[in-house]
Enzyme design. Structure first.
Site, PDB file in Angstrom:
ATOM      1  N   ASN A   1      33.803  11.692  14.064  1.00  0.00           N
ATOM      2  CA  ASN A   1      33.289  10.627  14.609  1.00  0.00           C
ATOM      3  C   ASN A   1      34.054   9.286  13.804  1.00  0.00           C
ATOM      4  OD1 ASN A   1      32.082   8.347  15.995  1.00  0.00           O
ATOM      5  ND2 ASN A   1      30.265   8.906  15.123  1.00  0.00           N
ATOM      6  N   TRP A   2      35.192   8.902  14.423  1.00  0.00           N
ATOM      7  CA  TRP A   2      35.681   7.795  13.933  1.00  0.00           C
ATOM      8  C   TRP A   2      35.139   6.518  13.936  1.00  0.00           C
ATOM      9  CZ3 TRP A   2      41.629   8.763  15.654  1.00  0.00           C
ATOM     10  CH2 TRP A   2      42.107  10.270  15.128  1.00  0.00           C
ATOM     11  N   LYS A   3      34.043   6.338  14.689  1.00  0.00           N
ATOM     12  CA  LYS A   3      33.613   5.034  14.889  1.00  0.00           C
ATOM     13  C   LYS A   3      34.592   3.914  15.242  1.00  0.00           C
ATOM     14  CE  LYS A   3      29.890   6.533  11.822  1.00  0.00           C
ATOM     15  NZ  LYS A   3      28.826   6.468  11.143  1.00  0.00           N
TER      16      LYS A   3
ATOM     17  N   HIS B   1      24.091   8.425  19.617  1.00  0.00           N
ATOM     18  CA  HIS B   1      24.319   8.149  18.108  1.00  0.00           C
ATOM     19  C   HIS B   1      23.211   7.146  17.419  1.00  0.00           C
ATOM     20  CE1 HIS B   1      26.116   7.041  14.148  1.00  0.00           C
ATOM     21  NE2 HIS B   1      26.631   8.146  14.388  1.00  0.00           N
TER      22      HIS B   1
ATOM     23  N   GLU C   1      23.511   4.598  15.599  1.00  0.00           N
ATOM     24  CA  GLU C   1      23.960   3.266  15.449  1.00  0.00           C
ATOM     25  C   GLU C   1      23.778   2.723  16.921  1.00  0.00           C
ATOM     26  OE1 GLU C   1      27.817   4.240  13.834  1.00  0.00           O
ATOM     27  OE2 GLU C   1      26.684   4.800  11.986  1.00  0.00           O
TER      28      GLU C   1
ATOM     29  N   GLU D   1      20.950  14.330  12.956  1.00  0.00           N
ATOM     30  CA  GLU D   1      21.608  13.403  12.070  1.00  0.00           C
ATOM     31  C   GLU D   1      20.599  12.493  11.395  1.00  0.00           C
ATOM     32  OE1 GLU D   1      25.989  12.665  12.626  1.00  0.00           O
ATOM     33  OE2 GLU D   1      24.865  11.293  14.019  1.00  0.00           O
TER      34      GLU D   1
ATOM     35  N   GLY E   1      26.133   7.916   6.495  1.00  0.00           N
ATOM     36  CA  GLY E   1      27.007   6.756   5.710  1.00  0.00           C
ATOM     37  C   GLY E   1      26.469   6.395   4.329  1.00  0.00           C
TER      38      GLY E   1
ATOM     39  N   SER F   1      26.583  12.399   6.109  1.00  0.00           N
ATOM     40  CA  SER F   1      27.412  12.590   4.782  1.00  0.00           C
ATOM     41  C   SER F   1      27.909  13.926   4.507  1.00  0.00           C
ATOM     42  CB  SER F   1      26.450  12.009   3.641  1.00  0.00           C
ATOM     43  OG  SER F   1      26.130  10.607   3.812  1.00  0.00           O
TER      44      SER F   1
ATOM     45  N   GLY G   1      32.158   9.304   7.962  1.00  0.00           N
ATOM     46  CA  GLY G   1      33.275   8.917   6.996  1.00  0.00           C
ATOM     47  C   GLY G   1      34.309   9.943   6.446  1.00  0.00           C
TER      48      GLY G   1
HETATM   49  C1  PEP Z   1      27.859   9.925  11.652  1.00  0.00           C
HETATM   50  O1  PEP Z   1      27.978   8.505  11.979  1.00  0.00           O
HETATM   51  O2  PEP Z   1      27.726  10.625  12.599  1.00  0.00           O
HETATM   52  C2  PEP Z   1      27.782  10.481  10.422  1.00  0.00           C
HETATM   53  C3  PEP Z   1      27.208  11.665  10.161  1.00  0.00           C
HETATM   54  O3  PEP Z   1      28.544   9.876   9.378  1.00  0.00           O
HETATM   55  P1  PEP Z   1      28.695  10.166   7.999  1.00  0.00           P
HETATM   56  O4  PEP Z   1      29.084  11.292   7.921  1.00  0.00           O
HETATM   57  O5  PEP Z   1      29.552   9.155   7.426  1.00  0.00           O
HETATM   58  O6  PEP Z   1      27.274  10.052   7.113  1.00  0.00           O
END
Ligand code: PEP
Length: 252
Positions: free
Chosen positions: A9-11, A97, A99, A169, A175, A215, A237
């Protein structure tokens, strides 16, 4: 056999040129090492989906949108519908998600409508669920995740639920560099699968891929993916670095 999936997921990151360079490098590394361990999905910004789709043609890499509208068509300036995503040949879409829940007020009801839109147009939703830190600390994380899954998915037919991917998640791990332990991930994935089994039967529940996100890195992916109910990862990330991302795919 459940499908193993590693989705990056590049966001809201990367210019078109940077996105193209990252894609090229991921393709080169996967091909050089002949890695076919999991379905690799790149969740790029909407704007780049068409370009990156042309770039990955023939490589086996799949694409996902990071969101879609809960509406079918119409006067919703700035929105992108599931039909539009499907019309450019992109097969997956992330729905719910954390976010989007946190910053854009997406409720269970809105997410149920987004899941319906995705499925109605032939997209596979990657439905995200997960608890914030205070809920984990209060010990009510299993109830919260159950309510997220029940409220936004359990109206689906048995056929439709099997076309859905779930990503657990924990918000406190996204993050932050803090990963759930493999035991915490396995426990929650087993709980989600048990709820799916109670509603749709064990055979159907066994077919639904449940990804872990939060993460995930090259050095913790192997242990997380070794859990029996963890069917791959949704990676934020670490998916912005080609070598790191490919190592995660390799670990799956
Ligand atoms: C995500 O945003 O779906 C995610 C898992 O981010 P990260 O790997 O950076 O924690």
């Amino acid at each position: 056999m459940r499908q193993k999936i590693v989705a990056g997921n590049w966001k809201m990151n990367k210019t078109l040129e940077e996105a193209s360079m990252l894609t090229a490098e991921v393709m080169r590394l996967l091909a050089a090492e002949a890695i076919h361990t999991a379905e690799v999905v790149l969740c790029t910004p909407f704007l780049y989906l068409t370009n990156i789709k042309a770039q990955v043609a023939g490589s086996g890499i799949q694409l996902a949108a990071q969101n879609c509208s809960e509406h079918e068509w119409g006067a919703y300036t700035g929105e992108i519908s599931a039909a539009m995503v499907m019309s450019i040949g992109v097969p997956y879409v992330i729905v719910g998600h954390s976010e989007r829940r946190q910053y854009f007020g997406e409720t269970h009801k809105i997410l149920a409508a987004k899941v319906d839109q995705a499925l109605a147009h032939g997209l596979t939703p990657i439905f995200c669920c997960g608890e914030p830190l205070e809920i984990r600390e209060a010990g009510t994380h299993e109830q919260l995740v159950k309510s997220q899954v029940v409220e936004s998915l359990f109206h689906l037919s048995p056929e439709a639920i099997q076309k859905t991917v779930i990503a657990y998640e924990p918000v406190w791990a996204i993050g932050t560099g803090k990963t759930a332990t493999s035991q915490q991930a396995q426990d929650m994935h087993a709980v989600i699968r048990a709820h799916l089994a109670a509603k749709y039967g064990q055979p159907a529940a066994e077919e639904i891929s449940i990804l872990y996100g939060g993460s995930v890195k090259a050095d913790n992916a192997k242990e997380l993916f070794a859990c029996p109910d963890v069917d791959g990862g949704l990676v934020g990330g670490a998916s912005l670095k080609s070598r790191e991302f490919v190592e995660i795919v390799k670990a799956c």
